[in-house]
Write a protein that holds these residues in place. Structure first.
Motif, short mmCIF file in Angstrom:
data_model
loop_
_atom_site.label_atom_id
_atom_site.label_comp_id
_atom_site.label_asym_id
_atom_site.label_seq_id
_atom_site.Cartn_x
_atom_site.Cartn_y
_atom_site.Cartn_z
N MET A 182 22.76 0.34 16.26
CA MET A 182 22.56 -0.89 15.50
C MET A 182 23.67 -1.13 14.47
O MET A 182 24.17 -2.25 14.36
CB MET A 182 21.20 -0.88 14.79
N ALA A 183 24.08 -0.10 13.73
CA ALA A 183 25.12 -0.28 12.71
C ALA A 183 26.44 -0.69 13.37
O ALA A 183 27.14 -1.57 12.87
CB ALA A 183 25.30 0.98 11.88
N PHE A 184 26.76 -0.05 14.49
CA PHE A 184 27.99 -0.40 15.21
C PHE A 184 27.93 -1.85 15.68
O PHE A 184 28.87 -2.62 15.50
CB PHE A 184 28.20 0.51 16.42
N THR A 185 26.81 -2.22 16.29
CA THR A 185 26.63 -3.57 16.81
C THR A 185 26.76 -4.60 15.69
O THR A 185 27.46 -5.60 15.83
CB THR A 185 25.27 -3.71 17.51
N MET B 103 40.96 -6.39 15.73
CA MET B 103 41.46 -5.06 16.05
C MET B 103 40.51 -3.99 15.53
O MET B 103 40.23 -3.01 16.21
CB MET B 103 42.85 -4.86 15.44
N GLN B 104 39.97 -4.20 14.33
CA GLN B 104 39.02 -3.24 13.76
C GLN B 104 37.74 -3.20 14.61
O GLN B 104 37.18 -2.13 14.85
CB GLN B 104 38.69 -3.59 12.30
N LEU C 52 34.28 -0.28 18.44
CA LEU C 52 33.69 -0.25 19.78
C LEU C 52 34.11 1.02 20.51
O LEU C 52 33.28 1.72 21.09
CB LEU C 52 34.08 -1.49 20.57
N TYR C 53 35.40 1.33 20.47
CA TYR C 53 35.91 2.53 21.13
C TYR C 53 35.25 3.79 20.54
O TYR C 53 34.78 4.65 21.29
CB TYR C 53 37.43 2.62 20.98
N SER C 54 35.19 3.90 19.22
CA SER C 54 34.58 5.07 18.58
C SER C 54 33.10 5.18 18.91
O SER C 54 32.60 6.28 19.16
CB SER C 54 34.73 5.01 17.06
N SER C 55 32.41 4.05 18.92
CA SER C 55 30.97 4.09 19.18
C SER C 55 30.69 4.65 20.57
O SER C 55 29.72 5.38 20.77
CB SER C 55 30.34 2.71 19.02
N SER D 248 33.13 6.48 22.61
CA SER D 248 33.78 7.76 22.91
C SER D 248 33.30 8.90 22.03
O SER D 248 33.14 10.02 22.51
CB SER D 248 35.30 7.61 22.82
N VAL D 249 33.06 8.64 20.76
CA VAL D 249 32.69 9.71 19.83
C VAL D 249 31.18 9.87 19.73
O VAL D 249 30.65 10.98 19.70
CB VAL D 249 33.29 9.46 18.42
N TYR D 250 30.47 8.74 19.69
CA TYR D 250 29.03 8.78 19.42
C TYR D 250 28.15 8.56 20.64
O TYR D 250 26.95 8.74 20.58
CB TYR D 250 28.69 7.76 18.33
N GLY D 251 28.76 8.13 21.74
CA GLY D 251 27.99 7.93 22.96
C GLY D 251 27.08 6.72 22.96
O GLY D 251 26.13 6.65 23.73
N PHE D 252 27.36 5.76 22.09
CA PHE D 252 26.57 4.54 22.04
C PHE D 252 27.30 3.41 22.74
O PHE D 252 28.52 3.31 22.67
CB PHE D 252 26.34 4.09 20.59
N SER D 253 26.55 2.55 23.37
CA SER D 253 27.10 1.30 23.89
C SER D 253 26.47 0.18 23.08
O SER D 253 25.31 -0.14 23.28
CB SER D 253 26.76 1.13 25.37
N PRO D 254 27.23 -0.36 22.13
CA PRO D 254 26.66 -1.42 21.30
C PRO D 254 26.13 -2.58 22.13
O PRO D 254 26.66 -2.91 23.17
CB PRO D 254 27.84 -1.86 20.41
#
Length: 118
Positions: free
Chosen positions: A80-83, A99-100, A105-108, A110-116
């Motif tokens: 939710m926070a990423f989205t 860009m940010q 999106l990439y971090s969510s 690759s690092v956290y395993g979330f798909s926003p």
């Protein structure tokens, strides 16, 4: 409306900052957890106040930094926070916002395993 969202974001952030100060002063029971910080992020991401998107992004990056530096309690518990931040950045006219949003999106993913949920 937007006034309520801004007021709620400011109040949530003030409470978070007060908890953080008290925690740093030695009250270990008041350590803001990931859910607390994610709630503040969501509040700012919903606000239309000048600088609100920047504050939501800053809080998310701080949370991610704490987690990546070893505080595993600071792992964002949901996407939710990423989205929220990605959507807010995508609407922002500020330079570098798109860009940010891509970096988050990439971090969510690759690092956290979330798909926003975008």
């Amino acid at each position: 409306g937007s006034w309520a969202a801004t007021y709620n974001a400011q109040r949530a952030d003030e409470l978070y900052q007060r908890m953080q100060r008290m925690y740093e002063a030695g009250n270990k029971s008041l350590k803001p957890d990931a859910n607390t910080i994610c709630s503040v992020i969501d509040a700012w991401a919903s606000s239309t106040e000048q600088g609100a998107v920047r504050r939501a992004d800053q809080l998310l990056r701080n949370l991610m930094d704490k987690y990546e530096l070893g505080d595993k309690e600071m792992k964002p518990s949901t996407s939710m926070a990423f989205t929220s931040v990605i959507k807010a950045l995508s609407k922002s006219p500020e330079k570098g916002a798109a860009m940010q949003a891509q970096k988050i999106l990439y971090s969510s993913e690759s690092v956290y395993g979330f798909s926003p949920n975008l």
